[in-house]
Design a protein around this motif. Structure first.
Motif, PDB file in Angstrom:
ATOM      1  N   GLY A  45      -1.454 -11.748  -8.847  1.00 48.76           N
ATOM      2  CA  GLY A  45      -1.308 -11.176  -7.518  1.00 48.76           C
ATOM      3  C   GLY A  45      -2.237 -11.779  -6.492  1.00 48.76           C
ATOM      4  N   ARG A  46      -1.960 -11.461  -5.252  1.00 47.44           N
ATOM      5  CA  ARG A  46      -2.769 -11.882  -4.114  1.00 47.44           C
ATOM      6  C   ARG A  46      -3.166 -10.666  -3.300  1.00 47.44           C
ATOM      7  NH1 ARG A  46       0.473 -16.654  -1.161  1.00 47.44           N
ATOM      8  NH2 ARG A  46      -1.354 -16.496   0.188  1.00 47.44           N
ATOM      9  N   GLY A  47      -4.250 -10.810  -2.543  1.00 44.85           N
ATOM     10  CA  GLY A  47      -4.734  -9.695  -1.744  1.00 44.85           C
ATOM     11  C   GLY A  47      -4.996 -10.083  -0.312  1.00 44.85           C
ATOM     12  N   MET A  48      -5.000  -9.061   0.558  1.00 47.75           N
ATOM     13  CA  MET A  48      -5.274  -9.275   1.972  1.00 47.75           C
ATOM     14  C   MET A  48      -5.974  -8.036   2.524  1.00 47.75           C
ATOM     15  SD  MET A  48      -2.599 -10.170   5.039  1.00 47.75           S
ATOM     16  CE  MET A  48      -3.176 -10.510   6.707  1.00 47.75           C
ATOM     17  N   MET A  49      -7.039  -8.262   3.283  1.00 55.04           N
ATOM     18  CA  MET A  49      -7.769  -7.143   3.876  1.00 55.04           C
ATOM     19  C   MET A  49      -6.999  -6.535   5.044  1.00 55.04           C
ATOM     20  SD  MET A  49     -11.731  -8.393   4.018  1.00 55.04           S
ATOM     21  CE  MET A  49     -11.316  -9.924   4.880  1.00 55.04           C
ATOM     22  N   VAL A  50      -7.132  -5.223   5.184  1.00 53.92           N
ATOM     23  CA  VAL A  50      -6.642  -4.505   6.364  1.00 53.92           C
ATOM     24  C   VAL A  50      -7.856  -4.272   7.249  1.00 53.92           C
ATOM     25  CG1 VAL A  50      -5.543  -2.408   7.235  1.00 53.92           C
ATOM     26  CG2 VAL A  50      -4.773  -3.436   5.079  1.00 53.92           C
ATOM     27  N   LYS A  51      -8.014  -5.099   8.260  1.00 57.12           N
ATOM     28  CA  LYS A  51      -9.195  -5.038   9.125  1.00 57.12           C
ATOM     29  C   LYS A  51      -8.869  -4.266  10.397  1.00 57.12           C
ATOM     30  CE  LYS A  51     -12.045  -8.493   9.356  1.00 57.12           C
ATOM     31  NZ  LYS A  51     -13.135  -8.011   8.455  1.00 57.12           N
ATOM     32  N   ALA A  52      -9.934  -3.927  11.124  1.00 56.50           N
ATOM     33  CA  ALA A  52      -9.826  -3.198  12.391  1.00 56.50           C
ATOM     34  C   ALA A  52      -9.188  -1.835  12.137  1.00 56.50           C
ATOM     35  CB  ALA A  52      -9.047  -4.007  13.418  1.00 56.50           C
ATOM     36  N   GLU A  53      -8.029  -1.582  12.682  1.00 55.48           N
ATOM     37  CA  GLU A  53      -7.383  -0.274  12.527  1.00 55.48           C
ATOM     38  C   GLU A  53      -6.861  -0.107  11.102  1.00 55.48           C
ATOM     39  OE1 GLU A  53      -3.773   2.355  14.564  1.00 55.48           O
ATOM     40  OE2 GLU A  53      -4.070   0.250  15.100  1.00 55.48           O
TER      41      GLU A  53
END
Length: 351
Positions: A45-53
């Motif tokens: 799998g791959r991941g991605m940050m949820v930044k700001a809101e």
């Protein structure tokens, strides 16, 4: 109760049954550790940050379309939009798993795991839920889990196991708050928090390095190349944080006797949550508001020990250009510069 055995089994089955999982996780230690635990368990799998809101909305459609996952795991993110869910279904995402501990939200087409559905006052962090889903019988992921869990102000029932294996990092029974600011495992959580700050490319490089780390001492004692890389990023960010913390302490000393401690600052980095947490530890009887001043608005964190801040925040936002939410005694939000002073006065009156 946190989650049921059936719910934990569903999470494990979802991970093992996916060929191309994609993880969207909140950009704090709780979200980061949740991602790492689940990815280490399934090995893909791959991941991605949820930044700001903290909101999974249409801004994440392009990444999902690019990755082409068969399943999506949303971790420690308070909000997700139904329009996003409906659209990614058309991209071939067969299943969406949402593991969270904020105010419950109901969406169709999502497998939702939130302990507050069982008990409104029970909200162990997402890293706790993720660890219980994948821990099995071994303790090789315990140090990683504890860094995320303690960072979110929670001390789990398996803390004695950690003390047995890592007595120098958690000497004995104590509150999560005390552990966060006085122990080695608390420092590791701070390292995880600070390595996510700054340019996204640097944060991603730190996350990739962390995926290869197998011991907390690799980082704390700089024993490996990856550990030294992560610690170097922390050291650079921490120097700025310590300067701001010193300024906040001066502001606290200058307003001693007052119920509210409002501290605002300018920085390229966001330290509001970190400052609010440590200020609450240092000044436990005060209501903390820490805010980063940006061009048109303030990004704010709210903390209190003896009274809920969420209702006061929600009421103070009425008629104000801003938004906010979170837990009863730990919230975040944003308020426009033009409304900031009026908002602070309204917030104080709500207490």
């Amino acid at each position: 109760m946190d989650l049921t055995d059936t719910e934990y089994e569903a999470i494990r089955d979802g991970l093992l049954g996916s060929e191309r999982p994609f993880f969207l996780f909140h950009d704090d230690p709780d979200g980061l550790v949740s991602f790492l635990l689940l990815k280490k368990f399934c090995g893909k799998g791959r991941g991605m940050m949820v930044k700001a809101e903290p909101n999974v909305n249409d801004r994440f459609l392009a990444p999902v379309r690019s990755v082409k996952p068969d399943s999506l795991f949303v971790l420690d993110v308070a909000l997700m939009q139904q329009s996003f869910v409906d659209t990614v279904r058309g991209f071939g995402v067969a299943k969406i798993f949402w593991i969270d501990h904020h105010q419950p939200v109901r969406l169709s087409g999502v497998k939702y795991f939130n302990p507050r559905l069982h008990s409104p006052q029970n909200n162990p962090p997402a890293s706790y839920l993720s660890y219980k889903a994948v821990r099995g019988t071994g303790n090789e992921l315990l140090w990683l889990a504890m860094a995320g869990i303690v960072s979110d102000w929670h001390m789990p029932e398996f803390a004695p196991e950690f003390t047995r294996d890592y007595p120098d990092l958690l000497p004995g029974p104590m509150s999560a708050e005390e552990a966060l600011f006085t122990t080695g495992i608390g420092k590791l959580g701070r390292i995880f928090s600070f390595m996510l700050k700054g340019p996204v490319s640097e944060a991603v490089a730190c996350i990739r390095a962390l995926e290869t780390v197998t011991s907390p001492y690799d980082i704390l004692n700089r024993l490996t190349k990856e550990g030294r890389f992560i610690y170097g990023k922390f050291k650079a960010i921490n120097s700025e944080y310590e300067k701001l913390l010193a300024e906040a302490k001066e502001a606290a000393d200058g307003s001693s006797g007052e119920k509210f401690l409002v501290f605002t600052y300018k920085s390229a980095q966001s330290f509001s949550g970190d400052l609010a947490n440590e200020l609450l530890f240092l000044y436990p009887d005060r209501v903390i508001v820490a805010g980063r001043e940006r061009s048109e608005h303030y990004m704010l964190s709210f903390r209190a020990r003896h009274a809920p801040v969420l209702p006061a925040l929600q009421n103070a936002l009425k008629g104000v250009d801003g938004y906010g939410g979170g837990h009863e005694k730990a919230c975040g939000g944003s308020v426009s510069r033009k409304d900031f002073e009026r908002f602070i006065e309204k917030f104080k009156k709500e207490f």
